[in-house]
Design an enzyme around this catalytic site. Structure first.
Site, PDB file in Angstrom:
ATOM      1  CG  ASP A   1      91.597  46.940  90.942  1.00 42.30           C
ATOM      2  OD1 ASP A   1      92.013  47.670  90.029  1.00 42.30           O
ATOM      3  OD2 ASP A   1      91.871  47.131  92.142  1.00 42.30           O
TER       4      ASP A   1
ATOM      5  CG  ASP B   1      93.123  40.366  88.657  1.00 38.98           C
ATOM      6  OD1 ASP B   1      94.298  40.213  89.024  1.00 38.98           O
ATOM      7  OD2 ASP B   1      92.777  40.332  87.464  1.00 38.98           O
ATOM      8  N   GLY B   2      91.670  40.278  93.369  1.00 40.23           N
ATOM      9  CA  GLY B   2      90.738  40.617  94.426  1.00 40.23           C
ATOM     10  C   GLY B   2      89.448  39.827  94.429  1.00 40.23           C
TER      11      GLY B   2
ATOM     12  N   GLY C   1      86.020  52.191  92.939  1.00 38.20           N
ATOM     13  CA  GLY C   1      85.807  51.146  93.932  1.00 38.20           C
ATOM     14  C   GLY C   1      86.508  51.455  95.233  1.00 38.20           C
TER      15      GLY C   1
ATOM     16  CD  GLN D   1      79.643  37.732  90.932  1.00 38.51           C
ATOM     17  OE1 GLN D   1      78.680  37.318  91.565  1.00 38.51           O
ATOM     18  NE2 GLN D   1      80.889  37.444  91.274  1.00 38.51           N
ATOM     19  CG  ASN D   2      80.461  36.828  85.956  1.00 41.71           C
ATOM     20  OD1 ASN D   2      81.630  37.225  85.901  1.00 41.71           O
ATOM     21  ND2 ASN D   2      80.097  35.785  86.687  1.00 41.71           N
TER      22      ASN D   2
ATOM     23  CD  GLU E   1      70.735  45.911  83.452  1.00 41.59           C
ATOM     24  OE1 GLU E   1      70.338  44.718  83.369  1.00 41.59           O
ATOM     25  OE2 GLU E   1      70.314  46.824  82.718  1.00 41.59           O
TER      26      GLU E   1
END
Length: 560
Positions: free
Chosen positions: A219, A537-538, A249, A195-196, A193
């Site tokens: 990723d 990792d982007g 993605g 970020q994190n 839902e």
């Protein structure tokens, strides 16, 4: 397909052969068509019974089978039992060259007697034998130690509905959901839902309830999950939870790498999704290296893919505005950044493989606290019979570094190997190869003389994106950081040629004097240019000094 009632026992198992069976069935739609079906320990052979035998024979390799299901039809008047076998063999593409996995179903009707229970039992016996034989025929790469898996298992699937072009959830329901049902893999779908969100779930989840965590996204979501697992008090057991990746993605670098490691032909878009779904259903678990990254603020992150500064990081972050177009965003970002090519000043140093203390992969714990992907039996390491298991570690860099200063003494680095000894301050594995960021570089490290760079890129997987084969010699568990850097002075056309060649992994053969590639165990980067971007990792992290060390085999990855 119905068995002729005048025939003897429809299927038989020969002593000494694994699941060898034979039966004769009629077609489910046309009773005039009859087929002989035979199962060996490596293939399912279906042959139309005609006056010209051999002309209508089809052989399915059980390495391409994801599952088999026995059932009854809803029609109560039908006493037959049925079983359906699900294959994903490589077939030629319709509109272009090459081959890709495509779904093939084979349905059979079992009607030996007028007893529906007996017919269903016979169908279940075939289904069970086919499943057992297909598990034994899982493709394994030489030199890779896998954990054996079986069913049933319990999987949490995390989907980021906003990743890529915002189609991850539709791709899951349209492709993967059915495959998991075919393979009899029960799952719980969790839609992130914010970020994190995935990081919080991984940090707090009761992992005894799950045999694997699968990410359907780019990723970035896996980056969250791994760091959530490493923030737990029981991180050493938590990070052994098998992790799966499904491309949803824009970049899908790890998904492309996993597909590449399976030694399959190149695939993109939905073909890549189908391939990764197939590998998930097969369920082999191998080791995956993680890299510990230290930032200037003393924050510590764990990375599975890359660390980038300069051109690559700029393109990754600046192309976010083109996310709605999917993977082509990176091409657009590359062209924009080439038009105004930047040069960054900084210091780079690294610990070469030949000067590093010997490291060993971390074996999975013999008695993990949580259940493995195999929930009915413990995962057992499959013995490695390949004589070339470590041959890839002995391959030297294609381009030697002609512009470095290597100090003579190796005494500054402790000989203690960087295994998963806990750091007394954080509880996470200790980085025995790294000094403090405020400490000088150890004498055994190599310092790059140049201070003007176009890009610095550290990779630990083969692909940087679906169509960028950046580290051709990389493997998920090779214990290496594949370090690339491009020095100032390269022209725009030459840099573009490098990235175009990277689509086929041919950039190291271009002979570009500005491109350097080294295999290392640890590195330090100190940007001197006051503004810039660094990604892990982007994901963009704080800009400033950064250093990293590889931890071989720390995590586990579903890879075939």
């Amino acid at each position: 397909m119905e068995k002729d009632a005048t025939e003897p026992e429809p299927s038989r198992q020969r002593s000494g052969a694994v699941g060898l069976m034979y039966g004769e069935f009629t077609d489910t739609l046309d009773e005039r068509l009859r087929y002989s079906v035979s199962l060996t320990d490596s293939a399912l052979t279906i042959q139309k019974i005609t006056s010209s035998p051999g002309r209508c024979k089809v052989v399915f390799n059980l390495t391409d089978c994801v599952g088999c299901r026995a059932y009854r039809e809803q029609d109560g008047a039908d006493v037959a039992g049925y079983f359906t076998v699900f294959f994903y063999p490589f077939k030629r593409r319709w509109m272009s060259g090459g081959a890709a996995r495509q779904k093939v179903e084979q349905r059979f009707r079992v009607a030996l007697v007028q007893d529906s229970d007996a017919n269903l039992q016979e169908a279940e016996r075939w289904a069970r034998r086919i499943r057992d034989a297909s598990v034994r025929q899982i493709h394994r790469r030489d030199g890779v130690v896998y954990a054996e898996v079986c069913r049933p298992c319990r999987v949490m699937v995390l989907v980021n509905p906003h990743s890529g072009r915002g189609q991850a959830l539709q791709l899951f329901t349209g492709h993967i959901q059915g495959m998991l049902k075919e393979a009899a893999v029960p799952y719980t779908l969790v839609i992130t839902e914010h970020q994190n969100h995935a990081r919080e779930l991984a940090r707090k989840a009761d992992l005894s309830q799950w045999d694997a965590l699968v990410i359907m996204s780019g990723d970035g979501l896996l980056f969250e999950v791994i760091n959530g697992l490493m923030e737990r008090e029981d991180w050493e057991q938590a990070i052994q939870t098998p992790l799966g990746i499904l491309p949803g993605g824009s970049g899908n670098a790890l998904a492309a790498s996993v597909h590449h490691y399976s030694q399959s032909p190149p695939a993109w878009n939905e073909e890549l999704l189908l391939s990764c779904g197939f590998l998930l259903c097969k369920g082999l678990v191998g080791s995956m290296d993680l890299v510990s990254v230290h930032l200037a603020s003393k924050q510590r992150l764990f990375s599975f893919l890359s660390l980038a500064w300069g051109f690559v990081a700029d393109v990754d972050i600046e192309s976010e505005k083109y996310r709605h177009v999917g993977a082509i965003r990176f091409l657009m970002g590359t062209l924009v950044r080439l038009a105004s090519l930047r040069v960054y000043r900084g210091r780079l140093a690294y610990l070469p493989v030949e000067d590093a203390p010997k490291t060993e992969a971390n074996p999975p714990p013999s008695a993990p606290q949580h259940r493995s992907l195999c929930s009915s039996l413990p995962c057992q390491p499959a013995p490695d019979t390949s004589p070339n298991h470590n041959s890839r570690l002995n391959h030297r860099s294609v381009n030697s570094n002609r512009n470095t200063v290597a100090n003579a003494s190796n005494n500054a680095v402790t000989a203690k190997r960087p295994e998963t000894h806990a750091d007394s301050r954080t509880g996470a594995p200790a980085d025995s190869l790294l000094p403090g960021l405020d400490q000088p570089i150890p004498e055994s490290w190599t310092v790059v003389r140049e201070e003007d760079f176009v890009l610095v890129l550290a990779m630990y997987q083969s692909h940087l994106a679906e169509d960028l084969w950046t580290a051709p010699g990389a493997a998920a568990d090779d214990g290496l950081i594949h370090l690339f850097y491009v020095t100032a002075g390269i022209s725009r056309p030459a840099l573009l040629r490098l990235f175009l060649a990277m689509e086929k992994g041919a950039h190291l053969a271009c002979g570009c004097p500005h491109l350097v590639y080294e295999k290392v165990r640890a590195l330090r980067l100190e940007p001197l240019t006051p503004q810039g971007m660094i990604t892990v990792d982007g994901e963009m992290v704080e800009y400033g000094p950064v250093q990293a060390q590889v931890h071989p085999g720390l995590a586990r990855l579903i890879c075939g």
